[in-house]
Design a protein around this motif. Structure first.
Motif, short mmCIF file in Angstrom:
data_model
loop_
_atom_site.label_atom_id
_atom_site.label_comp_id
_atom_site.label_asym_id
_atom_site.label_seq_id
_atom_site.Cartn_x
_atom_site.Cartn_y
_atom_site.Cartn_z
N LEU A 1 0.83 -1.21 0.00
CA LEU A 1 0.00 0.00 0.00
C LEU A 1 0.86 1.26 0.00
CD1 LEU A 1 -2.81 -1.04 2.51
CD2 LEU A 1 -3.03 -0.74 0.03
N THR A 2 1.92 1.26 0.78
CA THR A 2 2.81 2.42 0.85
C THR A 2 3.50 2.66 -0.49
OG1 THR A 2 3.17 2.06 3.20
CG2 THR A 2 4.81 3.40 2.05
N ARG B 1 2.45 1.74 -3.44
CA ARG B 1 1.44 2.21 -4.41
C ARG B 1 1.16 3.69 -4.22
NH1 ARG B 1 -2.40 -3.01 -4.29
NH2 ARG B 1 -1.32 -4.15 -5.92
N ARG B 2 1.07 4.14 -2.98
CA ARG B 2 0.85 5.57 -2.72
C ARG B 2 2.02 6.39 -3.25
NH1 ARG B 2 -0.05 6.92 3.20
NH2 ARG B 2 -0.02 9.01 2.33
N GLN C 1 1.81 6.76 -6.97
CA GLN C 1 0.69 7.57 -7.44
C GLN C 1 0.92 9.06 -7.28
OE1 GLN C 1 -2.55 5.88 -5.27
NE2 GLN C 1 -2.74 4.13 -6.64
#
Length: 157
Positions: free
Chosen positions: A126-127, A129-130, A133
């Motif tokens: 998740l980190t 991916r952030r 983005q």
């Protein structure tokens, strides 16, 4: 702001993953760039050579020998597109090669992550991916703004 080791950590982590993936793909006579191309075609569909190179994060010049090699193995085919462009598509043999390569790379990833709890892996993904983005123009502006800030807090004199 305190200096962060993020850049070197990401670089070393990329190198670890790249080496593990290369080793996993060696038996297939396939490199990471070839795997990335097969993955991009299998997941995102047909593309021009230049578009495929962009998807894989390499130059069109670097992608060309990868495509030549995969065409010889009948993993991809090219057909005329608009103008001088050719459309690259994955074949049935290429899909089988992709599936085998994907399984090998997944096993290599699992080996790299063996000492992590599932929740840690989920948070890491998740980190990352952030981080991916972050719009590039905002990132550039943030970098410019932060270049004016001191890296470590100054103590009062």
């Amino acid at each position: 702001m305190t200096a962060s080791p993020l850049g070197p950590l990401l670089s070393r982590t990329h190198t670890l993953f790249h080496r593990a993936a290369e080793k996993a793909l060696q038996a297939m006579d396939l490199g990471v760039a070839g795997y990335a191309a097969l993955r991009a075609l299998a997941v995102d569909g047909d593309a021009s050579g230049a578009e495929l190179a962009r998807r894989c994060g390499v130059t069109p010049q670097a992608m060309h020998p990868v495509l030549v090699r995969m065409k010889k193995k009948a993993w991809v085919r090219t057909e005329p597109g608009k103008g001088r462009r050719h459309v690259v598509s994955i074949t049935a043999a290429g899909l089988r090669a992709h599936d085998s390569a994907w399984a090998r790379v997944q096993r290599a990833e699992l080996a790299l992550l063996a000492n992590f709890e599932p929740a840690e892996v989920e948070n890491l993904v998740l980190t990352l991916r952030r981080l991916q983005q972050a719009p590039s123009r905002d990132l550039e502006r943030t970098v410019e703004d932060r270049n004016e800030e001191p890296l470590e807090p100054t103590s009062p004199s």
